[in-house]
Design an enzyme around this catalytic site. Sequence first.
Site, mmCIF file in Angstrom:
data_model
loop_
_atom_site.group_PDB
_atom_site.id
_atom_site.type_symbol
_atom_site.label_atom_id
_atom_site.label_comp_id
_atom_site.label_asym_id
_atom_site.label_seq_id
_atom_site.Cartn_x
_atom_site.Cartn_y
_atom_site.Cartn_z
ATOM 1 N N LEU A 1 -12.391 10.966 12.814
ATOM 2 C CA LEU A 1 -13.307 12.023 12.372
ATOM 3 C C LEU A 1 -14.617 11.459 11.851
ATOM 4 O O LEU A 1 -15.687 11.766 12.370
ATOM 5 C CB LEU A 1 -12.621 12.868 11.289
ATOM 6 C CG LEU A 1 -13.483 13.911 10.572
ATOM 7 C CD1 LEU A 1 -13.982 14.970 11.554
ATOM 8 C CD2 LEU A 1 -12.706 14.557 9.430
ATOM 9 N N THR A 2 -14.550 10.622 10.816
ATOM 10 C CA THR A 2 -15.753 10.144 10.132
ATOM 11 C C THR A 2 -16.610 9.278 11.040
ATOM 12 O O THR A 2 -16.105 8.468 11.821
ATOM 13 C CB THR A 2 -15.359 9.352 8.880
ATOM 14 O OG1 THR A 2 -14.522 10.161 8.063
ATOM 15 C CG2 THR A 2 -16.588 8.930 8.091
ATOM 16 N N GLY B 1 -20.290 11.830 7.129
ATOM 17 C CA GLY B 1 -19.048 11.698 6.381
ATOM 18 C C GLY B 1 -18.606 13.064 5.898
ATOM 19 O O GLY B 1 -17.850 13.755 6.558
ATOM 20 N N THR C 1 -8.180 4.836 9.404
ATOM 21 C CA THR C 1 -6.945 4.192 8.976
ATOM 22 C C THR C 1 -5.924 4.155 10.102
ATOM 23 O O THR C 1 -5.803 5.110 10.874
ATOM 24 C CB THR C 1 -6.348 4.944 7.771
ATOM 25 O OG1 THR C 1 -7.337 5.030 6.739
ATOM 26 C CG2 THR C 1 -5.117 4.240 7.236
ATOM 27 N N GLN D 1 -7.244 -1.661 -19.391
ATOM 28 C CA GLN D 1 -7.652 -1.887 -20.782
ATOM 29 C C GLN D 1 -6.457 -2.288 -21.641
ATOM 30 O O GLN D 1 -6.548 -3.201 -22.470
ATOM 31 C CB GLN D 1 -8.299 -0.616 -21.341
ATOM 32 C CG GLN D 1 -8.996 -0.808 -22.667
ATOM 33 C CD GLN D 1 -10.296 -1.601 -22.534
ATOM 34 O OE1 GLN D 1 -10.826 -1.744 -21.436
ATOM 35 N NE2 GLN D 1 -10.792 -2.132 -23.634
ATOM 36 N N HIS E 1 -3.779 -3.763 -20.682
ATOM 37 C CA HIS E 1 -3.354 -5.120 -20.299
ATOM 38 C C HIS E 1 -4.348 -6.196 -20.727
ATOM 39 O O HIS E 1 -4.032 -7.395 -20.654
ATOM 40 C CB HIS E 1 -3.157 -5.207 -18.780
ATOM 41 C CG HIS E 1 -1.842 -4.660 -18.299
ATOM 42 N ND1 HIS E 1 -1.526 -3.330 -18.317
ATOM 43 C CD2 HIS E 1 -0.763 -5.300 -17.770
ATOM 44 C CE1 HIS E 1 -0.311 -3.146 -17.828
ATOM 45 N NE2 HIS E 1 0.178 -4.324 -17.494
ATOM 46 N N GLU F 1 -10.778 11.692 2.471
ATOM 47 C CA GLU F 1 -10.287 13.045 2.796
ATOM 48 C C GLU F 1 -10.952 14.122 1.947
ATOM 49 O O GLU F 1 -10.325 15.065 1.489
ATOM 50 C CB GLU F 1 -8.764 13.112 2.705
ATOM 51 C CG GLU F 1 -8.097 12.274 3.790
ATOM 52 C CD GLU F 1 -6.655 12.643 4.044
ATOM 53 O OE1 GLU F 1 -6.314 13.834 4.006
ATOM 54 O OE2 GLU F 1 -5.864 11.715 4.283
ATOM 55 N N SER G 1 -14.884 14.186 -4.278
ATOM 56 C CA SER G 1 -14.709 15.097 -5.410
ATOM 57 C C SER G 1 -15.750 16.204 -5.383
ATOM 58 O O SER G 1 -15.463 17.351 -5.755
ATOM 59 C CB SER G 1 -14.791 14.317 -6.724
ATOM 60 O OG SER G 1 -13.712 13.405 -6.831
ATOM 61 N N GLU G 2 -16.953 15.877 -4.918
ATOM 62 C CA GLU G 2 -18.000 16.897 -4.823
ATOM 63 C C GLU G 2 -17.626 17.969 -3.795
ATOM 64 O O GLU G 2 -17.860 19.169 -4.015
ATOM 65 C CB GLU G 2 -19.329 16.228 -4.448
ATOM 66 C CG GLU G 2 -19.933 15.354 -5.532
ATOM 67 C CD GLU G 2 -19.239 14.008 -5.691
ATOM 68 O OE1 GLU G 2 -19.468 13.345 -6.717
ATOM 69 O OE2 GLU G 2 -18.464 13.607 -4.783
#
Length: 386
Positions: A125-126, A131, A160, A341, A343, A368, A371-372
């Site tokens: 797809l991409t 994108g 992938t 943090q 660790h 996939e 977030s936007e």
Amino acid sequence: MDHRLTPEHEELRRTVEEFAHDVVAPKIGEFYERHEFPYEIVREMGRMGLFGLPFPEEYGGMGGDYLALGLALEELARVDSSVAITLEAGVSLGAMPVFRFGTEEQKREWLPRLCSGEMLGAFGLTEPECGSDAGGTRTTARLDEATGEWVINGTKCFITNSGTDITGLVTVTAVTGRGADGKPLISTIIVPSGTPGFTVAAPYSKVGWNASDTRELSFADVRVPAANLLGEQGRGYAQFLRILDEGRIAISALATGLAQGCLDESVAYAKTREAFGRPIGGNQAIQFKLADMEMKAHTARVSWRDAASRLVHGEPFKKQAAIAKLYSSTVAVDNAREATQIHGGYGFMNEYPVARMWRDSKILEIGEGTSEVQRMLIARELGFAG
């Protein structure tokens, strides 16, 4: 909504949990550092039937559902995301388009091998210049009437499972014409691996997911039979939107697994690592971090299971899938940061799993659907135009 697991789902979850800890965990770090695809582990996943989980038995599947797939992905990702994304992409992006939109002949030709893990499929797809704007596809396919073949030209990126030794096909989105309004008509076409003119580039050098396969693909006058059209011509855009809606549930389950894995490692470390004469888990600052990590992983789990349940029951799930993907990917990044943090300096060392999880988490806010994009989809479901 009751999200308690049936005995069958719980048995599957426990089985994959044991496999992840007994088989994947002891070996995957070496594969990851060598940037090497773990064929042995993937073959075992195939023998377990994981690649066939949501598909009917008549096509070689296990007769399960999307909840079963999500459970397997979560348990794998608690230990390693490279293995989990190999399964997620192989099922949600590789085999699912054939199952959802393929002809009976296409299903019987491809699905048995995809379900067994003998073969991996990929979803092209991409592209380098499109994108999030998947509707801006530039790859083209024209039908040569004289030969009855599609002739494909273009480039795909970040794909992938596209270049492994067991990759058998890539479903490619391509512009196959123009509508009455002048807008491109996108179709999806099956391109078998090894087709002349189909070139698979060397693996990318990635920040994370280093034991998974991700490559750029190019198509130079690639010819495949007209019968390789997947679904209805010109409906490819609608098809991949459906595939991505479902895939977001799977990615959410994977992200939840990573978030839980960060918590698992941090709890164990906090109970054994001593500073100033006592385990660091005795410090309230550490306890509060762990409590927040638990809260986030739990909520992410409820979110993806809710979306999966809606999908399984044939109910609308687009908004819930976007919410689950947005929240769980954010949580994965948050928990990976906090685990590192907790660790301290050891969290920056690759010998500790949390270092791998930290590197693997960021892509979950991108792949996939960023977030936007998830926020845009949620807003549209609330009635606001994009």
